[in-house]
Design a protein around this motif. Structure first.
Motif, PDB file in Angstrom:
ATOM      1  N   LEU A 104       0.830  -1.203   0.000  1.00 39.31           N
ATOM      2  CA  LEU A 104       0.000   0.000   0.000  1.00 39.31           C
ATOM      3  C   LEU A 104       0.867   1.256   0.000  1.00 39.31           C
ATOM      4  N   SER A 105       0.271   2.356  -0.423  1.00 39.45           N
ATOM      5  CA  SER A 105       0.943   3.649  -0.440  1.00 39.45           C
ATOM      6  C   SER A 105       0.119   4.649   0.351  1.00 39.45           C
ATOM      7  N   ASP A 156      -3.875   5.333   0.061  1.00 36.25           N
ATOM      8  CA  ASP A 156      -4.713   4.164  -0.186  1.00 36.25           C
ATOM      9  C   ASP A 156      -5.668   3.994   0.995  1.00 36.25           C
ATOM     10  N   LYS A 195      -6.287   0.450  -3.556  1.00 33.04           N
ATOM     11  CA  LYS A 195      -5.507   1.583  -4.032  1.00 33.04           C
ATOM     12  C   LYS A 195      -6.465   2.743  -4.254  1.00 33.04           C
ATOM     13  N   SER A 222      -6.395   4.939  -6.371  1.00 32.84           N
ATOM     14  CA  SER A 222      -6.612   5.154  -7.801  1.00 32.84           C
ATOM     15  C   SER A 222      -7.705   4.254  -8.382  1.00 32.84           C
ATOM     16  N   SER A 223      -8.143   3.254  -7.629  1.00 33.60           N
ATOM     17  CA  SER A 223      -9.137   2.317  -8.156  1.00 33.60           C
ATOM     18  C   SER A 223     -10.570   2.651  -7.739  1.00 33.60           C
TER      19      SER A 223
END
Length: 70
Positions: A39-40, A43, A61, A63-64
């Motif tokens: 993970l970042s 997230d 994420k 971004s998803s």
């Protein structure tokens, strides 16, 4: 986009609406999972009910997902 606990999100591809319960980089417990799950910061952890009405907890994420407009 940045999310915060309590936001309602949905996968960009569709599916159930999910409630954000934590954000990596802000929640110390999620920071422990950061390296283990790839993970970042930013997230998210979510909770939602599946088709069998079972509570599911998962990480995604950022971004998803998109913010769900009620």
């Amino acid at each position: 986009m940045s999310f915060k606990p309590g936001d309602v999100v949905q996968l960009k591809s569709g599916g159930p609406t999910m409630t954000v319960t934590g954000v990596v980089g802000q929640d110390p417990l999620l920071n422990v999972l950061k390296a283990a799950q790839g993970l970042s910061d930013g997230d998210i952890a979510v909770e939602y009910f599946d088709g069998a009405n079972k509570l599911v907890k998962h990480t995604f994420k950022a971004s998803s997902v998109v913010l769900f407009e009620i």
